[in-house]
Write an enzyme that holds these catalytic residues in place. Sequence first.
Site, PDB file in Angstrom:
ATOM      1  N   GLY A  79       1.005  -1.169   0.099  1.00 13.23           N
ATOM      2  CA  GLY A  79      -0.049  -0.166  -0.071  1.00 13.23           C
ATOM      3  C   GLY A  79       0.774   1.618  -0.068  1.00 13.23           C
ATOM      4  O   GLY A  79       1.974   1.605   0.536  1.00 13.23           O
ATOM      5  N   GLY A 156      -7.562  -7.064  -7.417  1.00  8.64           N
ATOM      6  CA  GLY A 156      -6.166  -7.035  -7.638  1.00  8.64           C
ATOM      7  C   GLY A 156      -5.172  -8.143  -7.269  1.00  8.64           C
ATOM      8  O   GLY A 156      -5.624  -9.403  -7.060  1.00  8.64           O
ATOM      9  N   ILE A 158      -4.058  -9.174  -4.223  1.00  8.15           N
ATOM     10  CA  ILE A 158      -4.469  -9.690  -3.273  1.00  8.15           C
ATOM     11  C   ILE A 158      -5.376 -10.583  -3.252  1.00  8.15           C
ATOM     12  O   ILE A 158      -5.651 -11.574  -2.917  1.00  8.15           O
ATOM     13  CB  ILE A 158      -4.291  -8.875  -1.720  1.00  8.15           C
ATOM     14  CG1 ILE A 158      -3.095  -8.722  -1.876  1.00  8.15           C
ATOM     15  CG2 ILE A 158      -4.829  -9.584  -1.023  1.00  8.15           C
ATOM     16  CD1 ILE A 158      -2.522  -7.074  -1.168  1.00  8.15           C
ATOM     17  N   ARG A 181     -14.237  -5.511 -15.665  1.00  7.76           N
ATOM     18  CA  ARG A 181     -14.171  -6.917 -15.807  1.00  7.76           C
ATOM     19  C   ARG A 181     -12.348  -7.259 -15.729  1.00  7.76           C
ATOM     20  O   ARG A 181     -11.812  -6.885 -16.486  1.00  7.76           O
ATOM     21  CB  ARG A 181     -15.078  -7.779 -16.761  1.00  7.76           C
ATOM     22  CG  ARG A 181     -14.972  -9.016 -16.847  1.00  7.76           C
ATOM     23  CD  ARG A 181     -15.751  -9.534 -17.704  1.00  7.76           C
ATOM     24  NE  ARG A 181     -15.410 -10.780 -18.242  1.00  7.76           N
ATOM     25  CZ  ARG A 181     -16.007 -11.631 -19.360  1.00  7.76           C
ATOM     26  NH1 ARG A 181     -17.183 -11.308 -19.653  1.00  7.76           N
ATOM     27  NH2 ARG A 181     -15.685 -12.978 -19.229  1.00  7.76           N
ATOM     28  N   ILE A 236      -9.170  -6.395   4.728  1.00 10.10           N
ATOM     29  CA  ILE A 236      -7.297  -6.551   4.617  1.00 10.10           C
ATOM     30  C   ILE A 236      -7.045  -5.154   3.978  1.00 10.10           C
ATOM     31  O   ILE A 236      -5.625  -5.823   3.530  1.00 10.10           O
ATOM     32  CB  ILE A 236      -7.021  -8.633   4.234  1.00 10.10           C
ATOM     33  CG1 ILE A 236      -7.770  -8.238   2.412  1.00 10.10           C
ATOM     34  CG2 ILE A 236      -7.709  -9.343   4.779  1.00 10.10           C
ATOM     35  CD1 ILE A 236      -7.151  -9.409   1.826  1.00 10.10           C
ATOM     36  N   ARG A 238      -7.725  -1.352   3.694  1.00  9.86           N
ATOM     37  CA  ARG A 238      -6.793  -0.680   4.706  1.00  9.86           C
ATOM     38  C   ARG A 238      -8.168  -0.216   5.820  1.00  9.86           C
ATOM     39  O   ARG A 238      -9.927   0.325   5.076  1.00  9.86           O
ATOM     40  CB  ARG A 238      -6.466   1.308   3.622  1.00  9.86           C
ATOM     41  CG  ARG A 238      -4.836   1.074   2.793  1.00  9.86           C
ATOM     42  CD  ARG A 238      -3.971   0.862   4.421  1.00  9.86           C
ATOM     43  NE  ARG A 238      -2.743   0.978   4.263  1.00  9.86           N
ATOM     44  CZ  ARG A 238      -2.028  -0.067   3.864  1.00  9.86           C
ATOM     45  NH1 ARG A 238      -2.105  -0.969   4.385  1.00  9.86           N
ATOM     46  NH2 ARG A 238      -0.989   0.051   3.846  1.00  9.86           N
ATOM     47  N   ASP A 261      -7.951  -7.047   9.378  1.00 13.76           N
ATOM     48  CA  ASP A 261      -6.511  -7.154  10.417  1.00 13.76           C
ATOM     49  C   ASP A 261      -6.802  -5.071  10.574  1.00 13.76           C
ATOM     50  O   ASP A 261      -5.648  -4.970  10.806  1.00 13.76           O
ATOM     51  CB  ASP A 261      -5.994  -7.723   8.933  1.00 13.76           C
ATOM     52  CG  ASP A 261      -5.077  -7.344   8.845  1.00 13.76           C
ATOM     53  OD1 ASP A 261      -4.598  -7.774  10.467  1.00 13.76           O
ATOM     54  OD2 ASP A 261      -3.840  -7.264   8.319  1.00 13.76           O
ATOM     55  N   GLU A 266      -6.457   3.359  13.653  1.00 12.07           N
ATOM     56  CA  GLU A 266      -4.691   2.781  14.099  1.00 12.07           C
ATOM     57  C   GLU A 266      -3.932   2.598  14.698  1.00 12.07           C
ATOM     58  O   GLU A 266      -3.104   3.726  14.581  1.00 12.07           O
ATOM     59  CB  GLU A 266      -4.277   1.177  13.152  1.00 12.07           C
ATOM     60  CG  GLU A 266      -4.292   0.049  12.234  1.00 12.07           C
ATOM     61  CD  GLU A 266      -3.986  -0.348  11.374  1.00 12.07           C
ATOM     62  OE1 GLU A 266      -3.113  -0.412  10.638  1.00 12.07           O
ATOM     63  OE2 GLU A 266      -5.087  -0.561  10.422  1.00 12.07           O
ATOM     64  N   HIS A 285      -2.946  -5.162  12.320  1.00  9.21           N
ATOM     65  CA  HIS A 285      -2.361  -5.747  11.084  1.00  9.21           C
ATOM     66  C   HIS A 285      -1.007  -5.991  10.807  1.00  9.21           C
ATOM     67  O   HIS A 285      -0.125  -6.067  11.027  1.00  9.21           O
ATOM     68  CB  HIS A 285      -1.974  -4.182  10.713  1.00  9.21           C
ATOM     69  CG  HIS A 285      -1.783  -3.294   9.275  1.00  9.21           C
ATOM     70  ND1 HIS A 285      -2.395  -1.777   9.123  1.00  9.21           N
ATOM     71  CD2 HIS A 285      -1.104  -4.328   8.590  1.00  9.21           C
ATOM     72  CE1 HIS A 285      -1.921  -2.026   7.859  1.00  9.21           C
ATOM     73  NE2 HIS A 285      -1.912  -2.877   7.044  1.00  9.21           N
ATOM     74  N   GLY A 287      -1.456  -8.194   8.270  1.00  6.99           N
ATOM     75  CA  GLY A 287      -1.566  -9.170   6.902  1.00  6.99           C
ATOM     76  C   GLY A 287      -0.340 -10.072   6.806  1.00  6.99           C
ATOM     77  O   GLY A 287       0.011 -11.215   6.612  1.00  6.99           O
ATOM     78  N   SER A 288       0.827  -9.095   6.624  1.00  5.33           N
ATOM     79  CA  SER A 288       2.037 -10.200   6.119  1.00  5.33           C
ATOM     80  C   SER A 288       3.598  -9.967   6.013  1.00  5.33           C
ATOM     81  O   SER A 288       4.179  -9.738   6.622  1.00  5.33           O
ATOM     82  CB  SER A 288       2.702  -7.915   5.427  1.00  5.33           C
ATOM     83  OG  SER A 288       3.060  -6.895   5.762  1.00  5.33           O
TER      84      SER A 288
HETATM   85  C1  DGY Z   1       1.004  -3.375   2.967  1.00  9.92           C
HETATM   86  O1  DGY Z   1       2.140  -3.476   3.180  1.00  9.92           O
HETATM   87  O2  DGY Z   1       0.510  -2.279   2.281  1.00  9.92           O
HETATM   88  C2  DGY Z   1       0.719  -3.940   3.998  1.00  9.92           C
HETATM   89  O3  DGY Z   1      -0.638  -3.596   4.581  1.00  9.92           O
HETATM   90  C3  DGY Z   1       1.180  -3.741   5.085  1.00  9.92           C
HETATM   91  O4  DGY Z   1       1.508  -2.311   5.586  1.00  9.92           O
END
Ligand code: DGY
Length: 318
Positions: A79, A156, A158, A181, A236, A238, A261, A266, A285, A287-288
């Site tokens: 992000g 996208g 993800i 599409r 997941i 923002r 997440d 935050e 947060h 996720g990664s």
């Molecule tokens: C991203 O990579 O955007 C994740 O949300 C971690 O910041």
Amino acid sequence: MSLPRVLVTSNATPTPGIDLLQAKCNVTIIPAIVSTREQVLQALPGHDAVFLASHHVVNNEFLDIAGPNLKVVSTMSAGYDHLDVPEIKKRGIKVGHTPMVLSAAVAEMAVLLMLSAARRVHEGRTKLDQGETRSGPQWLLGQDLRGSTVGIFGLGNIGQAVVKRLTGFEVGRFIYTGHSRKKAGDELGATFVSLDELLQQSDFLVISAPLTNETKGFFNDSVFDKMKKTSIFVNISRGQIVNTDSLVRALRDKIFAAGLDVTDPEPLPPDHELLKLPNAVIVPHLGSATIKTRNDMSTIAAQNILNGLEGKPLIYPL
Ligand code: DGY
């Protein structure tokens, strides 16, 4: 010739990226796990590149303070809503991020949240903590992923990774919405639908679109009103894509559960309403946040910087 000066904004940055930078650059690491803006702005002047290990806002103020030496900025994140990309590029500074390497980890988190929210994991654990021992065939019944309609808001990298990971769960139907599409949607057997169809038909709704002016605050009362009473909302991406007050209201009387997440604000303060809701599964947060993924993100962010300094294309330019 003197080595280029690179500023790294956290002393908890995974070592693979730091090692790459230190081989070719003069690296300054701010002595804080999560540096403040003041610390960054103070250290910034004169650097040739900045490695953003957390979401520091890069705007006019930041760029003015950095001064004319600044040539490359890379964020260690997919992000980039904290970066004023047009302004950075207008000043001839290269800018990059670290997508792709985290898609699998974030998608795994989405699956975890979908299942945890659907199966009332947090609520069940809370009841144990409270010493509630009542059970029985109707106790804490959840929702099935099997046979359900899974909706993706933003297909996208993800969003696609989420669909791929769900293929063994006998999901009834994948649907998605977005600007258009996508071939990837066709390949994954996902159907492109309108936003209203997505909201009305999804049993699970996964938010995987980036935060932009268009998506900011998008999930408000009127949007939650269109969702099924039995639906599970998973974010997941923002937190700011969602109006938090609307989400709290929706969790009280409109939808079944949420898996988050990301939140707005935050981190959530400990007394926040969302944390009191039994049907909200909330993760800070993460996720990664796996060892391998964060090492890979660190490597890519460093390589973006090295490439930029050497006049080569960044691995993932913006
Ligand atoms: C991203 O990579 O955007 C994740 O949300 C971690 O910041």
